[in-house]
Design an enzyme around this catalytic site. Sequence first.
Site, short mmCIF file in Angstrom:
data_model
loop_
_atom_site.label_atom_id
_atom_site.label_comp_id
_atom_site.label_asym_id
_atom_site.label_seq_id
_atom_site.Cartn_x
_atom_site.Cartn_y
_atom_site.Cartn_z
N HIS A 21 -0.98 -20.02 18.10
CA HIS A 21 -0.94 -20.54 16.13
C HIS A 21 -2.27 -20.31 15.86
CE1 HIS A 21 3.28 -18.63 17.02
NE2 HIS A 21 3.87 -19.94 17.28
N GLU A 69 8.72 -12.50 15.00
CA GLU A 69 7.46 -11.88 14.78
C GLU A 69 6.47 -11.46 15.12
OE1 GLU A 69 5.90 -16.26 16.61
OE2 GLU A 69 7.94 -16.82 16.40
N HIS A 77 6.10 -16.35 9.99
CA HIS A 77 7.04 -17.09 11.27
C HIS A 77 7.79 -17.47 10.62
CE1 HIS A 77 7.55 -19.92 14.20
NE2 HIS A 77 6.58 -19.37 15.11
#
Length: 352
Positions: free
Chosen positions: A111, A316, A183
């Site tokens: 991420h 996602e 997210h």
Amino acid sequence: MSIQPVTIDRFVFDHTADGTPVEAVTLTSPAGLSATLIAHGARLVRLTAPDRAGALADVVLGFDRLADYLDSTAYFGATCGRYGNRIGGAAFTLDGVRHGLSVNEPPNHLHGGADGFDRRLWAMALEEAENAVTFTFRSPDGDQGYPGELLAQTRYRLTADGTLAITMTATTDAPTMVNLVHHSYWNLAGHAAGDARDHRLTVLGGAITPVDSGLIPTGERLPVDQTPFDLRNGPLLGDALTALGGTVGFDHNWCVDGGTGAVRPVARLEHPPSGRRLELWSDQPGLQVYTGGYLSAAIIGKGGQAYCPFAGIALETQRFPNSPNIGAFPTARLDPGQRYVHRMELRLTAEG
């Protein structure tokens, strides 16, 4: 009878450690949907939706204070980047040059790294005529190991009928890799309702990208037929988790049906007791389904609620994980003169 417009309320959510205000905005539709967004992480912190009887509940997990977001690695509601999801070995080669990235899930990169876009303060600009807000962040060359200066934007727009449209875009001054990911964790019974095993989850994908023990894709595409990953008929999440086995549930990427480039249905999440229903549409090739198996009672969220395992489901839309290192996957490369665009729509309704 005329339809009432979306209302917009701008305020300060909290302050950073040095006293900088973190701006926020709440968009409220006449259909009863209300979304609160903050400049830290270009993040959705609250989404209130009615059930079939009109009762409202906040259906996304999150925190009441900025400090809790800074202390957490759950990425609640954030825009993750420069590359959402995992890059194996925390490195990739681009035009013959090896780029090492921030290692924050050893030995991998997750991420966007230890100081990803979810941990940055974005600039916020309202577009009142469009019922929208746009967050902007400039990532310098070398940020977390990525080449090129990147200008990223995340735009949230709420329609009068209760659709939250999210558009993530980026441009660069040098070749780089980009995969911006939203997210949020969803619990349509309400963020404080406990686990989400009583939800039905439909994923419109006929294959997954199987992973190794470090959750890095092997490069294969595995058909879901006659496997626990076949969610095309909307099983109860509890039944799907039982069929999968283990203790952590799903944290896998689905190859979404239909061509990329056009927004099309990707997934559907339903909570039969309340009637709340979320339809997810996107133009991306992949969908990471993470059922929150790594959450724990030590995570104290909004209103003092403990977020135990499976308290929320993250959906996602994305490029595939580790695409920079797997040539057969859809490319995540962005060159100067190009514009990265990632569109998704969250369509919330209440079934009678």
